[in-house]
Design a protein around this motif. Sequence first.
Motif, short mmCIF file in Angstrom:
data_model
loop_
_atom_site.label_atom_id
_atom_site.label_comp_id
_atom_site.label_asym_id
_atom_site.label_seq_id
_atom_site.Cartn_x
_atom_site.Cartn_y
_atom_site.Cartn_z
N GLU A 114 0.83 -1.21 0.00
CA GLU A 114 0.00 0.00 0.00
C GLU A 114 0.86 1.26 0.00
O GLU A 114 0.56 2.22 -0.70
CB GLU A 114 -0.94 0.00 1.21
N SER A 115 1.94 1.26 0.77
CA SER A 115 2.80 2.45 0.83
C SER A 115 3.50 2.68 -0.52
O SER A 115 3.60 3.82 -0.99
CB SER A 115 3.83 2.32 1.95
N ILE A 116 3.95 1.62 -1.15
CA ILE A 116 4.60 1.75 -2.45
C ILE A 116 3.61 2.22 -3.51
O ILE A 116 3.90 3.07 -4.35
CB ILE A 116 5.27 0.42 -2.86
N ARG A 117 2.38 1.67 -3.45
CA ARG A 117 1.35 2.05 -4.42
C ARG A 117 0.99 3.53 -4.26
O ARG A 117 0.88 4.26 -5.25
CB ARG A 117 0.11 1.19 -4.24
N LYS A 118 0.86 4.00 -3.03
CA LYS A 118 0.55 5.41 -2.80
C LYS A 118 1.68 6.31 -3.28
O LYS A 118 1.45 7.37 -3.85
CB LYS A 118 0.28 5.66 -1.31
N ASP A 119 2.91 5.87 -3.04
CA ASP A 119 4.07 6.64 -3.49
C ASP A 119 4.08 6.76 -5.01
O ASP A 119 4.31 7.84 -5.56
CB ASP A 119 5.35 5.98 -2.99
N LEU A 120 3.81 5.67 -5.70
CA LEU A 120 3.77 5.70 -7.16
C LEU A 120 2.64 6.59 -7.68
O LEU A 120 2.81 7.30 -8.67
CB LEU A 120 3.62 4.29 -7.72
N GLU A 121 1.50 6.56 -7.02
CA GLU A 121 0.38 7.40 -7.44
C GLU A 121 0.72 8.88 -7.26
O GLU A 121 0.40 9.70 -8.12
CB GLU A 121 -0.88 7.05 -6.64
N THR A 122 1.37 9.24 -6.14
CA THR A 122 1.73 10.65 -5.93
C THR A 122 2.76 11.10 -6.96
O THR A 122 2.69 12.21 -7.47
CB THR A 122 2.26 10.89 -4.51
N ARG A 123 3.71 10.24 -7.29
CA ARG A 123 4.71 10.58 -8.32
C ARG A 123 4.02 10.79 -9.66
O ARG A 123 4.36 11.71 -10.41
CB ARG A 123 5.76 9.49 -8.45
N LYS A 124 3.06 9.92 -9.98
CA LYS A 124 2.34 10.03 -11.25
C LYS A 124 1.56 11.34 -11.31
O LYS A 124 1.56 12.04 -12.33
CB LYS A 124 1.40 8.84 -11.42
N LYS A 125 0.89 11.71 -10.21
CA LYS A 125 0.14 12.96 -10.16
C LYS A 125 1.06 14.16 -10.29
O LYS A 125 0.76 15.12 -10.99
CB LYS A 125 -0.66 13.05 -8.87
N GLN A 126 2.22 14.11 -9.63
CA GLN A 126 3.17 15.21 -9.73
C GLN A 126 3.69 15.35 -11.16
O GLN A 126 3.82 16.46 -11.66
CB GLN A 126 4.34 14.99 -8.77
N LYS A 127 3.95 14.24 -11.80
CA LYS A 127 4.43 14.28 -13.18
C LYS A 127 3.36 14.85 -14.10
O LYS A 127 3.66 15.65 -14.98
CB LYS A 127 4.83 12.87 -13.63
N GLU A 128 2.10 14.45 -13.91
CA GLU A 128 1.02 14.99 -14.72
C GLU A 128 0.86 16.48 -14.48
O GLU A 128 0.64 17.24 -15.42
CB GLU A 128 -0.29 14.26 -14.40
N ASP A 129 0.98 16.93 -13.23
CA ASP A 129 0.88 18.35 -12.93
C ASP A 129 2.00 19.13 -13.61
O ASP A 129 1.78 20.21 -14.15
CB ASP A 129 0.93 18.59 -11.41
N VAL A 130 3.20 18.60 -13.60
CA VAL A 130 4.33 19.26 -14.25
C VAL A 130 4.09 19.33 -15.76
O VAL A 130 4.34 20.35 -16.39
CB VAL A 130 5.66 18.53 -13.94
N ASP A 131 3.58 18.27 -16.36
CA ASP A 131 3.31 18.26 -17.80
C ASP A 131 2.24 19.28 -18.15
O ASP A 131 2.34 19.98 -19.14
CB ASP A 131 2.88 16.87 -18.26
N VAL A 132 1.19 19.37 -17.34
CA VAL A 132 0.11 20.31 -17.61
C VAL A 132 0.61 21.75 -17.46
O VAL A 132 0.37 22.60 -18.30
CB VAL A 132 -1.09 20.05 -16.67
N VAL A 133 1.34 22.04 -16.39
CA VAL A 133 1.86 23.37 -16.17
C VAL A 133 2.88 23.71 -17.24
O VAL A 133 2.88 24.79 -17.80
CB VAL A 133 2.49 23.50 -14.75
N GLY A 134 3.77 22.79 -17.56
CA GLY A 134 4.78 23.03 -18.59
C GLY A 134 4.16 23.21 -19.96
O GLY A 134 4.61 24.01 -20.76
N GLY A 135 3.09 22.50 -20.25
CA GLY A 135 2.43 22.62 -21.55
C GLY A 135 1.75 23.96 -21.71
O GLY A 135 1.72 24.53 -22.79
N SER A 136 1.21 24.53 -20.65
CA SER A 136 0.54 25.83 -20.74
C SER A 136 1.55 26.96 -20.85
O SER A 136 1.26 28.00 -21.42
CB SER A 136 -0.37 26.05 -19.54
N ASP A 137 2.76 26.79 -20.33
CA ASP A 137 3.79 27.82 -20.40
C ASP A 137 4.59 27.74 -21.69
O ASP A 137 5.45 28.56 -21.94
CB ASP A 137 4.77 27.69 -19.22
#
Length: 85
Positions: free
Chosen positions: A20-43
């Motif tokens: 569960e801890s590893i799965r949550k860690d992977l999900e947070t990394r995935k969300k952070q990466k998506e946020d960076v892609d969205v922010v980077g794409g708009s800039d």
Amino acid sequence: MLRRKPTRLELKLDDIEEFESIRKDLETRKKQKEDVDVVGGSDGEGAIGLNSDPKNREQMINDRIGYKPQAKPNNRSSQFGSFEF
């Protein structure tokens, strides 16, 4: 081939908690990466290979793997040698 009895696997509480801890860690990394892609794409910035044109992406891949393609000649003499038609 020697046959042996099947090994019994037991799922322990520690194993479940670790999963569960590893799965949550992977999900947070995935969300952070998506946020960076969205922010980077708009800039106008973002991941280098994702938003660029296909030629540039192909060139990056070739550089990464060390492939240096040779230019293909377009005239007939280079394709067929010195034959005359």
